[in-house]
Design a protein around this motif. Structure first.
Motif, PDB file in Angstrom:
ATOM      1  N   SER A   2      39.451   1.612  48.763  1.00 44.99           N
ATOM      2  CA  SER A   2      39.474   1.867  47.329  1.00 44.99           C
ATOM      3  C   SER A   2      39.619   3.362  47.084  1.00 44.99           C
ATOM      4  O   SER A   2      39.130   4.188  47.853  1.00 44.99           O
ATOM      5  CB  SER A   2      38.204   1.349  46.670  1.00 44.99           C
ATOM      6  OG  SER A   2      37.065   1.982  47.214  1.00 44.99           O
ATOM      7  N   LEU A   3      40.313   3.697  45.993  1.00 39.13           N
ATOM      8  CA  LEU A   3      40.562   5.092  45.657  1.00 39.13           C
ATOM      9  C   LEU A   3      40.179   5.349  44.215  1.00 39.13           C
ATOM     10  O   LEU A   3      40.186   4.440  43.383  1.00 39.13           O
ATOM     11  CB  LEU A   3      42.049   5.421  45.845  1.00 39.13           C
ATOM     12  CG  LEU A   3      42.588   5.450  47.273  1.00 39.13           C
ATOM     13  CD1 LEU A   3      44.102   5.554  47.248  1.00 39.13           C
ATOM     14  CD2 LEU A   3      42.007   6.632  48.039  1.00 39.13           C
ATOM     15  N   LYS A   4      39.861   6.617  43.930  1.00 40.31           N
ATOM     16  CA  LYS A   4      39.636   7.037  42.553  1.00 40.31           C
ATOM     17  C   LYS A   4      40.645   8.122  42.226  1.00 40.31           C
ATOM     18  O   LYS A   4      40.792   9.090  42.975  1.00 40.31           O
ATOM     19  CB  LYS A   4      38.203   7.547  42.360  1.00 40.31           C
ATOM     20  CG  LYS A   4      37.157   6.436  42.416  1.00 40.31           C
ATOM     21  CD  LYS A   4      35.767   6.972  42.123  1.00 40.31           C
ATOM     22  CE  LYS A   4      34.737   5.840  42.145  1.00 40.31           C
ATOM     23  NZ  LYS A   4      33.369   6.337  41.863  1.00 40.31           N
ATOM     24  N   PHE A   5      41.344   7.920  41.121  1.00 37.74           N
ATOM     25  CA  PHE A   5      42.351   8.870  40.670  1.00 37.74           C
ATOM     26  C   PHE A   5      41.944   9.471  39.333  1.00 37.74           C
ATOM     27  O   PHE A   5      41.307   8.817  38.514  1.00 37.74           O
ATOM     28  CB  PHE A   5      43.710   8.183  40.477  1.00 37.74           C
ATOM     29  CG  PHE A   5      44.412   7.798  41.746  1.00 37.74           C
ATOM     30  CD1 PHE A   5      43.962   8.202  42.989  1.00 37.74           C
ATOM     31  CD2 PHE A   5      45.555   7.012  41.688  1.00 37.74           C
ATOM     32  CE1 PHE A   5      44.617   7.840  44.150  1.00 37.74           C
ATOM     33  CE2 PHE A   5      46.231   6.641  42.834  1.00 37.74           C
ATOM     34  CZ  PHE A   5      45.759   7.055  44.072  1.00 37.74           C
ATOM     35  N   GLU A  39      39.946   7.219  36.869  1.00 34.59           N
ATOM     36  CA  GLU A  39      38.519   7.511  36.784  1.00 34.59           C
ATOM     37  C   GLU A  39      38.190   8.580  35.744  1.00 34.59           C
ATOM     38  O   GLU A  39      37.193   8.479  35.039  1.00 34.59           O
ATOM     39  CB  GLU A  39      38.011   7.978  38.159  1.00 34.59           C
ATOM     40  CG  GLU A  39      36.552   8.378  38.214  1.00 34.59           C
ATOM     41  CD  GLU A  39      35.594   7.201  38.192  1.00 34.59           C
ATOM     42  OE1 GLU A  39      34.374   7.433  38.145  1.00 34.59           O
ATOM     43  OE2 GLU A  39      36.062   6.042  38.225  1.00 34.59           O
ATOM     44  N   LYS A 220      30.629  15.415  47.634  1.00 36.57           N
ATOM     45  CA  LYS A 220      31.721  14.666  47.013  1.00 36.57           C
ATOM     46  C   LYS A 220      32.902  15.612  46.866  1.00 36.57           C
ATOM     47  O   LYS A 220      32.785  16.663  46.245  1.00 36.57           O
ATOM     48  CB  LYS A 220      31.291  14.127  45.653  1.00 36.57           C
ATOM     49  CG  LYS A 220      32.377  13.399  44.877  1.00 36.57           C
ATOM     50  CD  LYS A 220      31.775  12.856  43.582  1.00 36.57           C
ATOM     51  CE  LYS A 220      32.811  12.312  42.648  1.00 36.57           C
ATOM     52  NZ  LYS A 220      32.197  11.796  41.398  1.00 36.57           N
ATOM     53  N   ILE A 222      36.998  16.375  45.889  1.00 40.23           N
ATOM     54  CA  ILE A 222      38.173  15.994  45.111  1.00 40.23           C
ATOM     55  C   ILE A 222      39.289  16.967  45.454  1.00 40.23           C
ATOM     56  O   ILE A 222      39.064  18.176  45.533  1.00 40.23           O
ATOM     57  CB  ILE A 222      37.890  16.052  43.603  1.00 40.23           C
ATOM     58  CG1 ILE A 222      36.777  15.067  43.225  1.00 40.23           C
ATOM     59  CG2 ILE A 222      39.151  15.744  42.795  1.00 40.23           C
ATOM     60  CD1 ILE A 222      36.355  15.157  41.759  1.00 40.23           C
ATOM     61  N   GLN A 300      45.023  12.214  52.253  1.00 36.90           N
ATOM     62  CA  GLN A 300      43.619  11.804  52.248  1.00 36.90           C
ATOM     63  C   GLN A 300      43.044  11.820  53.659  1.00 36.90           C
ATOM     64  O   GLN A 300      41.919  12.290  53.879  1.00 36.90           O
ATOM     65  CB  GLN A 300      43.475  10.415  51.634  1.00 36.90           C
ATOM     66  CG  GLN A 300      42.005  10.010  51.486  1.00 36.90           C
ATOM     67  CD  GLN A 300      41.837   8.582  51.032  1.00 36.90           C
ATOM     68  OE1 GLN A 300      42.586   7.695  51.433  1.00 36.90           O
ATOM     69  NE2 GLN A 300      40.833   8.343  50.193  1.00 36.90           N
ATOM     70  N   ASP A 306      37.437  12.417  48.996  1.00 38.53           N
ATOM     71  CA  ASP A 306      36.976  11.173  48.389  1.00 38.53           C
ATOM     72  C   ASP A 306      37.849  10.727  47.215  1.00 38.53           C
ATOM     73  O   ASP A 306      37.985   9.540  46.960  1.00 38.53           O
ATOM     74  CB  ASP A 306      35.535  11.346  47.879  1.00 38.53           C
ATOM     75  CG  ASP A 306      34.585  11.784  48.986  1.00 38.53           C
ATOM     76  OD1 ASP A 306      34.527  11.076  50.002  1.00 38.53           O
ATOM     77  OD2 ASP A 306      33.926  12.819  48.839  1.00 38.53           O
ATOM     78  N   GLU A 307      38.430  11.707  46.499  1.00 38.16           N
ATOM     79  CA  GLU A 307      39.182  11.381  45.293  1.00 38.16           C
ATOM     80  C   GLU A 307      40.341  12.353  45.112  1.00 38.16           C
ATOM     81  O   GLU A 307      40.362  13.433  45.704  1.00 38.16           O
ATOM     82  CB  GLU A 307      38.274  11.445  44.048  1.00 38.16           C
ATOM     83  CG  GLU A 307      37.058  10.550  44.125  1.00 38.16           C
ATOM     84  CD  GLU A 307      36.217  10.592  42.851  1.00 38.16           C
ATOM     85  OE1 GLU A 307      36.788  10.881  41.773  1.00 38.16           O
ATOM     86  OE2 GLU A 307      35.005  10.347  42.934  1.00 38.16           O
ATOM     87  N   LEU A 335      42.484   0.851  43.069  1.00 36.84           N
ATOM     88  CA  LEU A 335      41.753   1.812  42.269  1.00 36.84           C
ATOM     89  C   LEU A 335      40.422   1.213  41.817  1.00 36.84           C
ATOM     90  O   LEU A 335      40.345   0.038  41.482  1.00 36.84           O
ATOM     91  CB  LEU A 335      42.568   2.219  41.031  1.00 36.84           C
ATOM     92  CG  LEU A 335      43.931   2.874  41.299  1.00 36.84           C
ATOM     93  CD1 LEU A 335      44.592   3.271  39.986  1.00 36.84           C
ATOM     94  CD2 LEU A 335      43.798   4.076  42.204  1.00 36.84           C
TER      95      LEU A 335
END
Length: 336
Positions: A2-5, A39, A220, A222, A300, A306-307, A335
């Motif tokens: 799973s990814l967060k954009f 996100e 975390k 980004i 990645q 992580d994002e 996502l």
């Protein structure tokens, strides 16, 4: 997987546009990001920059919160060196009270403009303080009153929200990573500004290795990068082809990133320093959705982030929208 954009929008005023049209497009992009399931949506802070309408992220964030329902809205970022932590805390405590759980406070270390605007923003400032000191005070004021050891003990940045804005530290260097690790904040490395892979790798590695877990938080990371997705490789390359990045090295040792050699000359003129400049093609991940997906997964894995937060600089607004739609399609079902 799973990814967060997320999206970072700079409210650029492209040729033939007005500032109102640029800001209107920022609103539309925030609504699109929410529809696509991204996100977060961040807006930037630029001063004395006629080509950018986003000079006041706090004001723009309030409007974006009112025009959306669920997506997290934040600053990418507020240039804290210019401001009182107390006033920044008041602004974001109001925002967090209006939209609990949806407000993010990204803090930038760059000036956000030329020396002239920095001088104007800091006019009348009586007390010097480091960014680390300002961050400490800001975090305290977001959550509670100042302590007894503070010169203004008991000061409160009313209203105190139930869910204060989350602080993110933005940077392009190892020193920014060290500060984020010390403070225990999420860290966003702006690869679209400093596209040196080795610096990015070392910064993210430093952040993880030095992260202060005694605060009860986990690291975390980004990565903010430029992305253009299109229906063909040819169109993606054409859309990305003319963008440049310029690194300015001043005689004092200070380094800044600007968009053109003309801006580099003007920055040095206002700073009253001699300079050298390095111009290079902007590092833009580009291609069809399949190509972009493959490259983003490689990035990645390369950095272990992580994002992602994407900035997409395309003058044609319809093609900018299409780029984000293709990103969504490329990671359909992945996502979160």
């Amino acid at each position: 997987m799973s990814l967060k954009f997320g999206i970072l929008d700079q409210s650029i005023i492209f040729p033939g546009q007005t500032a109102a049209e640029a800001l209107g497009n920022t609103v539309k992009l925030a609504q699109l990001a929410e529809t696509l399931g991204f996100e977060r949506f961040w807006v930037s802070e630029h001063h004395d920059s006629p080509g950018m309408a986003g000079s006041s992220p706090e004001v723009l964030i309030s409007y974006l919160l009112a025009q959306t329902k669920t997506i997290r809205i934040g600053s990418g970022g507020v240039m804290l060196q210019h401001y009182s932590p107390y006033k920044v805390a008041e602004n974001f405590n109001v925002l967090a009270s209006l939209a609990p759980g949806r407000v993010e406070l990204g803090i930038g270390r760059a000036p956000g403009g030329l020396p002239r605007s920095t001088k104007a923003l800091q006019k009348g400032v009586a007390e010097a303080a480091t960014l680390a000191e300002k961050l400490t005070e800001l975090e305290q004021l977001l959550h509670d009153k100042t302590g007894e050891d503070h010169p203004l003990a008991g000061l409160e940045a009313s209203p105190l929200p139930v869910q204060p804005a989350d602080i993110y530290l933005l940077g392009t260097s190892i020193s920014s990573a060290e500060l984020a690790a010390e403070k225990g904040y999420p860290y966003a490395f702006a690869l679209f500004i400093n596209n040196d892979p080795e610096t990015a790798r070392k910064a993210i590695e430093t952040y993880r290795n030095q992260f202060n877990r005694s605060l009860g938080r986990e690291p975390k990371t980004i990565l903010a990068l430029s992305v253009i997705a299109s229906d063909s490789e040819e169109e993606a390359n054409a859309l990305a082809g003319h963008f440049k990045s310029v690194r300015v090295m001043l005689a004092s040792g200070k380094t800044v990133n600007v968009g053109s050699l003309d801006q580099a000359k003007e920055f040095a003129r206002q700073a009253g320093e001699t300079f050298t400049a390095e111009e290079r093609d902007a590092d833009i991940t580009r291609g069809t959705k399949e190509t972009v997906r493959k490259r983003l997964l490689e990035i990645q894995a390369q950095y272990g982030v992580d994002e992602f937060v994407f900035t997409t600089i395309i003058p044609d607004f319809a093609k900018r929208i299409r780029s984000f739609e293709l990103l969504k399609e490329a990671f359909e079902g992945e996502l979160v």
